[in-house]
Design an enzyme around this catalytic site. Structure first.
Site, PDB file in Angstrom:
ATOM      1  N   ASN A 150       0.875  -1.164   0.000  1.00 56.01           N
ATOM      2  CA  ASN A 150       0.000   0.000   0.000  1.00 56.01           C
ATOM      3  C   ASN A 150       0.912   1.214   0.000  1.00 56.01           C
ATOM      4  OD1 ASN A 150      -1.760   2.083   0.478  1.00 56.01           O
ATOM      5  ND2 ASN A 150      -2.336   1.440   2.549  1.00 56.01           N
ATOM      6  N   TRP A 151       1.015   1.821  -1.159  1.00 53.25           N
ATOM      7  CA  TRP A 151       1.963   2.940  -1.298  1.00 53.25           C
ATOM      8  C   TRP A 151       1.462   4.228  -0.664  1.00 53.25           C
ATOM      9  CZ3 TRP A 151       3.994   2.377  -7.072  1.00 53.25           C
ATOM     10  CH2 TRP A 151       4.867   1.282  -7.113  1.00 53.25           C
ATOM     11  N   LYS A 152       0.205   4.253  -0.265  1.00 52.53           N
ATOM     12  CA  LYS A 152      -0.365   5.473   0.324  1.00 52.53           C
ATOM     13  C   LYS A 152      -0.081   6.661  -0.615  1.00 52.53           C
ATOM     14  CE  LYS A 152      -0.060   3.193   4.737  1.00 52.53           C
ATOM     15  NZ  LYS A 152       0.111   3.252   6.186  1.00 52.53           N
ATOM     16  N   HIS A 189      -9.441   1.496   4.961  1.00 49.77           N
ATOM     17  CA  HIS A 189      -8.160   1.614   5.651  1.00 49.77           C
ATOM     18  C   HIS A 189      -8.333   2.548   6.856  1.00 49.77           C
ATOM     19  CE1 HIS A 189      -4.000   2.576   6.552  1.00 49.77           C
ATOM     20  NE2 HIS A 189      -3.679   1.473   5.900  1.00 49.77           N
ATOM     21  N   GLU A 212      -6.587   4.857   7.962  1.00 53.15           N
ATOM     22  CA  GLU A 212      -6.303   6.271   7.687  1.00 53.15           C
ATOM     23  C   GLU A 212      -7.518   6.945   7.055  1.00 53.15           C
ATOM     24  OE1 GLU A 212      -2.634   5.584   5.588  1.00 53.15           O
ATOM     25  OE2 GLU A 212      -1.757   4.913   7.481  1.00 53.15           O
ATOM     26  N   GLU A 233      -5.327  -4.761  10.555  1.00 56.63           N
ATOM     27  CA  GLU A 233      -4.235  -3.802  10.773  1.00 56.63           C
ATOM     28  C   GLU A 233      -4.460  -3.060  12.089  1.00 56.63           C
ATOM     29  OE1 GLU A 233      -2.296  -2.647   6.723  1.00 56.63           O
ATOM     30  OE2 GLU A 233      -3.885  -1.231   7.186  1.00 56.63           O
ATOM     31  N   GLY A 251       3.042   2.057  10.750  1.00 54.98           N
ATOM     32  CA  GLY A 251       4.060   3.095  10.592  1.00 54.98           C
ATOM     33  C   GLY A 251       4.816   3.418  11.864  1.00 54.98           C
ATOM     34  N   SER A 287       3.653  -2.382  10.193  1.00 60.22           N
ATOM     35  CA  SER A 287       5.111  -2.529  10.365  1.00 60.22           C
ATOM     36  C   SER A 287       5.633  -3.902   9.952  1.00 60.22           C
ATOM     37  CB  SER A 287       5.531  -2.194  11.798  1.00 60.22           C
ATOM     38  OG  SER A 287       5.240  -0.834  12.086  1.00 60.22           O
ATOM     39  N   GLY A 312       2.910  -1.046   4.164  1.00 69.64           N
ATOM     40  CA  GLY A 312       3.124   0.349   3.780  1.00 69.64           C
ATOM     41  C   GLY A 312       4.590   0.623   3.493  1.00 69.64           C
TER      42      GLY A 312
HETATM   43  P1  13P Z   1       3.275   0.187   7.546  1.00 66.56           P
HETATM   44  O1  13P Z   1       3.684  -1.110   6.923  1.00 66.56           O
HETATM   45  O2  13P Z   1       4.056   1.357   7.050  1.00 66.56           O
HETATM   46  O3  13P Z   1       3.187   0.078   9.045  1.00 66.56           O
HETATM   47  O4  13P Z   1       1.760   0.479   7.043  1.00 66.56           O
HETATM   48  C1  13P Z   1       0.808  -0.505   7.178  1.00 66.56           C
HETATM   49  C2  13P Z   1      -0.401  -0.118   6.433  1.00 66.56           C
HETATM   50  O5  13P Z   1      -1.119   0.779   6.816  1.00 66.56           O
HETATM   51  C3  13P Z   1      -0.697  -0.835   5.183  1.00 66.56           C
HETATM   52  O6  13P Z   1      -1.963  -0.557   4.719  1.00 66.56           O
END
Ligand code: 13P
Length: 248
Positions: free
Chosen positions: A9-11, A94, A96, A166, A172, A212, A233
């Site tokens: 997930n590149w956000k 998600h 976020e 998640e 993150g 993570s 991410g």
């Molecule tokens: P990280 O792997 O950066 O913790 O992010 C996880 C995430 O939100 C994937 O959708």
């Protein structure tokens, strides 16, 4: 046997140029893997990435979509628009988006139903905050989110869905749930699906862990019996790291 699915997930990261170069670099290195490979990129990258991934086993997904087919929804993108450019998957709900963009259990359900009706594979996210975890509410939060997401979805469609557990406190932050903890919650989510749909669906449906995940912890997570993949991410942004995740 459930086929593992490793998804990036590149956000809100990467230019078209960088994204295409990433796909070109990764393609030959993940060829022939037994794992399903997915990259979920920002909208502007999707068409060029689909083009770059053609003929390979790299699949391209979006990070969100609207639940209506069309209309006066400024800034939104529909399922048909994603399908038109060759996108196959879409992340829904998600944390976020729940946190910053007013995504609710109800919109997650509407989007999941729309994606399924159009033939897009929804990757539906759930997970608790640190506060909820400390209050012992992890399972009740996941139960509420999963039951709401699957509301009105029949067994035939349900198996298509990928669930991503998640825990928000692990995203993150460098803090991963222990593989046992992650498996425990994911096994519980499978139990909820067993209650909703019976054994065939609950045994077939894939549930990822996210938060993570890195090349150095992916194997341990993937060795757990109920964890069927990872939604990643930060560690999905560099080709070497992503390839290491796929080749766990
Ligand atoms: P990280 O792997 O950066 O913790 O992010 C996880 C995430 O939100 C994937 O959708």
């Amino acid at each position: 046997m459930r086929k593992p699915i490793i998804a990036g997930n590149w956000k809100m990261h990467k230019s078209i140029k960088d994204g295409v170069a990433f796909v070109e670099a990764v393609k030959p290195q993940v060829k022939g893997t037994d794992v399903e490979v997915l990259i979920c990129a920002p909208y502007t990258l999707l068409a060029p990435l689909v083009e770059a991934a053609k003929g390979s086993n790299v699949q391209i997904g979006a990070q969100n979509m609207h639940y209506e087919d069309k209309g006066a929804f400024t800034g939104e993108v529909s399922a048909d628009m994603l399908l038109e450019i060759g996108v196959t998957h879409v992340i829904i709900g998600h944390s976020e988006r729940r946190q910053y963009y007013a995504e609710t259990d109800e919109t997650v359900n509407l989007k999941t139903k729309k994606a399924l009706s159009k033939g897009l594979v929804p990757v539906v996210c759930c997970g608790e905050t640190l506060e909820q975890r400390e209050a012992g509410e992890t399972k009740s939060v996941c139960k509420r989110q999963v039951e709401a997401a699957f509301s009105g979805i029949d067994a035939k469609d349900a198996t298509t869905v990928v669930v991503a557990y998640e825990p928000i406190w692990a995203i993150g932050t460098g803090k991963t749930a222990t593989s046992e903890d992650a498996n425990d919650v994911i096994a519980y989510i499978r139990e909820i699906l067993l209650g909703l749909y019976g054994e065939e669906v609950s045994e077939e449906l894939r549930i990822q862990y996210g938060g993570s995940v890195k090349p150095n912890n992916v194997e341990e997570l993937m060795n757990q019996p109920d964890i069927d993949g990872a939604l990643v991410g930060g560690a999905s942004l560099e080709p070497d790291s992503f390839v290491a995740l796929v080749n766990f």
